[in-house]
Enzyme design. Structure first.
Site, PDB file in Angstrom:
ATOM      1  N   HIS A   1     -56.051 -44.577 -18.246  1.00  0.00           N
ATOM      2  CA  HIS A   1     -55.936 -45.436 -17.060  1.00  0.00           C
ATOM      3  C   HIS A   1     -57.201 -46.252 -16.795  1.00  0.00           C
ATOM      4  O   HIS A   1     -57.234 -47.016 -15.846  1.00  0.00           O
ATOM      5  CB  HIS A   1     -55.587 -44.587 -15.840  1.00  0.00           C
TER       6      HIS A   1
ATOM      7  N   ALA B   1     -27.984 -47.468  27.827  1.00  0.00           N
ATOM      8  CA  ALA B   1     -28.481 -46.084  27.829  1.00  0.00           C
ATOM      9  C   ALA B   1     -29.741 -46.077  28.701  1.00  0.00           C
ATOM     10  O   ALA B   1     -29.969 -47.023  29.472  1.00  0.00           O
ATOM     11  CB  ALA B   1     -28.750 -45.622  26.406  1.00  0.00           C
ATOM     12  N   VAL B   2     -30.572 -45.059  28.564  1.00  0.00           N
ATOM     13  CA  VAL B   2     -31.677 -44.882  29.512  1.00  0.00           C
ATOM     14  C   VAL B   2     -32.614 -46.094  29.548  1.00  0.00           C
ATOM     15  O   VAL B   2     -33.006 -46.570  30.628  1.00  0.00           O
ATOM     16  CB  VAL B   2     -32.425 -43.558  29.203  1.00  0.00           C
ATOM     17  N   MET B   3     -32.938 -46.674  28.384  1.00  0.00           N
ATOM     18  CA  MET B   3     -33.889 -47.799  28.367  1.00  0.00           C
ATOM     19  C   MET B   3     -33.249 -49.076  28.907  1.00  0.00           C
ATOM     20  O   MET B   3     -33.846 -49.788  29.723  1.00  0.00           O
ATOM     21  CB  MET B   3     -34.396 -48.022  26.937  1.00  0.00           C
TER      22      MET B   3
ATOM     23  N   GLU C   1     -49.877 -42.269  19.033  1.00  0.00           N
ATOM     24  CA  GLU C   1     -49.370 -41.326  20.051  1.00  0.00           C
ATOM     25  C   GLU C   1     -49.210 -39.921  19.428  1.00  0.00           C
ATOM     26  O   GLU C   1     -49.607 -38.925  20.026  1.00  0.00           O
ATOM     27  CB  GLU C   1     -48.038 -41.866  20.553  1.00  0.00           C
ATOM     28  N   TYR C   2     -48.651 -39.862  18.234  1.00  0.00           N
ATOM     29  CA  TYR C   2     -48.537 -38.561  17.542  1.00  0.00           C
ATOM     30  C   TYR C   2     -49.920 -37.933  17.381  1.00  0.00           C
ATOM     31  O   TYR C   2     -50.107 -36.734  17.596  1.00  0.00           O
ATOM     32  CB  TYR C   2     -47.944 -38.756  16.130  1.00  0.00           C
TER      33      TYR C   2
ATOM     34  N   ASN D   1     -36.622 -49.354  18.779  1.00  0.00           N
ATOM     35  CA  ASN D   1     -37.676 -48.916  17.854  1.00  0.00           C
ATOM     36  C   ASN D   1     -37.270 -49.209  16.420  1.00  0.00           C
ATOM     37  O   ASN D   1     -37.170 -48.308  15.590  1.00  0.00           O
ATOM     38  CB  ASN D   1     -37.906 -47.412  18.002  1.00  0.00           C
TER      39      ASN D   1
ATOM     40  N   LYS E   1     -45.893 -51.739  17.239  1.00  0.00           N
ATOM     41  CA  LYS E   1     -45.301 -50.639  18.022  1.00  0.00           C
ATOM     42  C   LYS E   1     -45.276 -49.344  17.197  1.00  0.00           C
ATOM     43  O   LYS E   1     -45.519 -48.256  17.716  1.00  0.00           O
ATOM     44  CB  LYS E   1     -43.879 -51.028  18.470  1.00  0.00           C
TER      45      LYS E   1
ATOM     46  N   HIS F   1     -48.648 -47.926  17.185  1.00  0.00           N
ATOM     47  CA  HIS F   1     -48.825 -47.340  18.520  1.00  0.00           C
ATOM     48  C   HIS F   1     -48.203 -45.934  18.562  1.00  0.00           C
ATOM     49  O   HIS F   1     -48.816 -44.980  19.040  1.00  0.00           O
ATOM     50  CB  HIS F   1     -48.176 -48.247  19.575  1.00  0.00           C
ATOM     51  N   ASN F   2     -46.985 -45.818  18.061  1.00  0.00           N
ATOM     52  CA  ASN F   2     -46.318 -44.510  18.102  1.00  0.00           C
ATOM     53  C   ASN F   2     -47.041 -43.492  17.218  1.00  0.00           C
ATOM     54  O   ASN F   2     -47.135 -42.316  17.568  1.00  0.00           O
ATOM     55  CB  ASN F   2     -44.862 -44.635  17.657  1.00  0.00           C
TER      56      ASN F   2
ATOM     57  N   ARG G   1     -58.050 -39.310 -15.171  1.00  0.00           N
ATOM     58  CA  ARG G   1     -56.945 -40.282 -15.352  1.00  0.00           C
ATOM     59  C   ARG G   1     -57.078 -40.981 -16.701  1.00  0.00           C
ATOM     60  O   ARG G   1     -56.100 -41.233 -17.400  1.00  0.00           O
ATOM     61  CB  ARG G   1     -56.956 -41.313 -14.216  1.00  0.00           C
TER      62      ARG G   1
ATOM     63  N   ARG H   1     -46.154 -31.209  12.971  1.00  0.00           N
ATOM     64  CA  ARG H   1     -44.874 -31.069  13.678  1.00  0.00           C
ATOM     65  C   ARG H   1     -43.826 -30.480  12.731  1.00  0.00           C
ATOM     66  O   ARG H   1     -43.038 -29.621  13.122  1.00  0.00           O
ATOM     67  CB  ARG H   1     -44.379 -32.433  14.181  1.00  0.00           C
TER      68      ARG H   1
ATOM     69  N   SER I   1     -42.859 -49.900  24.835  1.00  0.00           N
ATOM     70  CA  SER I   1     -43.359 -48.532  25.019  1.00  0.00           C
ATOM     71  C   SER I   1     -43.441 -48.194  26.499  1.00  0.00           C
ATOM     72  O   SER I   1     -43.657 -49.065  27.321  1.00  0.00           O
ATOM     73  CB  SER I   1     -44.734 -48.380  24.385  1.00  0.00           C
TER      74      SER I   1
END
Ligand code: NBP
Length: 490
Positions: free
Chosen positions: A459, A14-16, A198-199, A110, A191, A194-195, A453, A295, A136
């Site tokens: 707790h 595919a593309v990669m 990026e977001y 990924n 990675k 990293h992503n 709590r 998003r 990446s």
């Protein structure tokens, strides 16, 4: 006569995969490629490539796994560039019967780092080696130089290093953006962070754009010029550069395309994984979380349209000194970006400690300086900060970034408070500022949370006047018992 054996095999055209194969060949490696042939899906993928972009090159195409595997020199190196998930497991099962001990599988997709942990163990249990390599840079990086983050079976690294480093992007100082990350799924974990970053970067830039448009009333060309100016300074980066270009881009009808694009952002899941993993590690990653959630909310376009009818908003801002206000926006963007990287690197550090990965955080910052989507000059400052203080628990507290934040704080506060008053959503700017305030608060209202709590669930709590780690329980109502809940995490 026997055909010359290839140095590396690549699965998934595919593309990669296509672009990586071409990149490898251009560096002098003999490459074999394979793509499954499934009737009804897309037949002839291998032929199309070999007779198209791969024509006349040192690339051999195969449509059957046994021939593909036997075309490779020993120990075999096979890079899989297929859809993350079941496809990788299926391929591994198909390859195993044809491999010899010591052969190396590289998953360049990924993949989820938990899957890679499992796959490294599985491959090693059969005498093979497995490397999860985050790649990446998208299509362009795959062809001309990507940022590559390999981790897994450590003794595979000397075998694959010459090939992977040859196809990696080169940082401005000439070093390849590909270095060994660590054991198990660490390469894919890095990675994933990293992503996530990026977001965060994309959301922050979007908030700067929206503030310029809504608070300052700048037009697309003016905003494009501001981003172009910012791209000459400390924010110089690929994402700022393309933002400037996007804002001035006109379609074939002469309209600004940015104004025609529906405001509903998509996502493929690595941002979400980053947040889930941070939660598992009990580490704050609020800025990236707000980017992921924004998003999601943007995608609820119809709901937002309905909500807008009920609450049309009351935006009336107009700033006389637009030049000065752009500096405040620069401050908000740069400071929030610092927070995002500080949070992301702190997650890497915690993962490194918890899983005994021994990650070199300064080295990781350097790997991202070229080839990848978040490449920027700012990563040099992070690498320098870690070189000075390798064990720093939080980048914001290192001497250089402390001074930067002091300079930026005033503009950052102005933007977040103006946006709140003008009913303009800036979830990442404000999440970053609130993180900074919490981080730098000696006291937080968590004492009340602990009291609640303990009140409803026994707790327990620690006391200010006792040593850390000693837990107390109060019989708050007089009719509760003295039995405490166990201290455990679910
Ligand atoms: P895709 O993620 O769209 O994957 C398509 C490839 O996977 C095709 O070659 C397809 O074969 C193959 N494949 C599938 Br689907 N199921 C398979 C199976 N069960 N067995 C064997 N092969 C199978 O391609 P991509 O966008 O090139 O990405 C490849 C990997 O790189 C992914 O993990 C992706 O997340 C990652 N990545 C992508 C980018 C990017 O910018 N696109 C950037 C960085 C990383 P077919 O031709 O027969 O359908």
């Amino acid at each position: 006569m026997d055909q010359k054996k290839s140095n590396i095999g690549l699965i998934g055209l595919a593309v990669m995969g296509e672009n990586l194969a071409l990149n490898m060949e251009s560096k002098g490696w003999e490459v074999s490629v394979y793509n499954r042939t499934v009737p009804g899906i897309e037949e002839g993928v291998v032929d199309r490539f070999i007779n198209g972009r791969g024509k006349g090159l040192h690339i051999q195409g195969y449509t059957a796994i046994p021939e593909f595997v036997s075309s490779l020199s020993l120990p075999r190196k096979i890079m899989m560039m297929v859809r993350a998930g079941e496809a990788v497991d299926e391929l591994m099962e198909q390859l195993f019967p044809y491999l010899d001990a010591g052969d190396i599988l590289i998953d360049g997709g990924n993949s989820n780092c938990e899957d890679t942990n499992r796959r490294v163990a599985l491959a090693e249990s059969k005498g093979f080696r497995f490397v999860g390599a985050g790649v990446s840079g998208g299509e362009e990086g795959a062809l001309n130089g990507a940022s590559i983050m390999p981790g897994g079976s450590a003794d595979a690294w000397p075998e694959i290093k010459p090939i992977l480093q040859s196809i990696a992007a080169k940082a401005p100082d000439g070093t390849p953006c590909c270095e060994w990350i660590g054991p198990a799924g660490s390469g894919h974990f890095v990675k994933m962070i990293h992503n996530g970053i990026e977001y965060g970067d994309m959301q922050l830039i979007a908030e700067a754009y929206w503030s310029m448009k809504q608070l300052l009333g700048l037009d697309n060309d003016e905003m494009s010029a501001v981003f172009a100016r910012w791209n000459k300074g400390k924010l110089r980066s690929y994402l700022i550069e393309i933002t400037s270009s996007i804002l001035s881009h006109k379609d074939s009808n002469g309209k600004y395309l940015i104004d025609e694009i529906l405001d509903a952002a998509g996502q493929k899941g690595t941002g979400k994984w980053a947040v889930i993993n941070a939660m598992e590690l009990n580490m704050p990653l609020g800025l990236i979380a707000s980017a992921v959630f924004e998003r999601s909310l943007s995608g609820q376009k119809e709901l937002r349209e309905k909500a807008h009818q009920y609450f049309p908003g009351d935006q009336q801002a107009s700033h006389d000194n637009k030049e000065e206000y752009q500096e405040h926006l620069f401050a908000a963007l740069y400071a929030s970006k610092l927070v995002s990287y500080a949070q992301g690197f702190a997650v890497l550090q915690q993962a490194s400690t918890q899983f005994s990965w021994k990650l070199d955080l300064g080295q990781i910052a350097k790997l991202w300086r070229a080839g990848c989507i978040i490449r920027s000059v700012f990563l040099n400052d992070i690498a320098s900060a870690y070189a000075a203080e390798p064990a720093s628990m939080n980048l914001l507290l290192t001497p250089y970034f402390r001074e930067e934040i002091k300079e930026l704080l005033k503009g950052w506060k102005i933007v977040v408070s103006d946006a709140a008053r003008e009913e303009l959503p800036v979830p990442a700017f404000s999440s970053a500022l609130n993180y900074f305030y919490s981080l730098t608060s000696q006291d937080l209202p968590a004492n009340l949370v602990q009291a609640q709590r303990d009140y409803f669930g026994a707790h327990t709590f620690e006391r200010r006047d006792a040593a850390r780690g000693k837990f107390f329980h109060e019989n708050w109502t007089g009719h509760g018992g003295d039995t405490q809940s166990g201290t455990y995490n679910v």
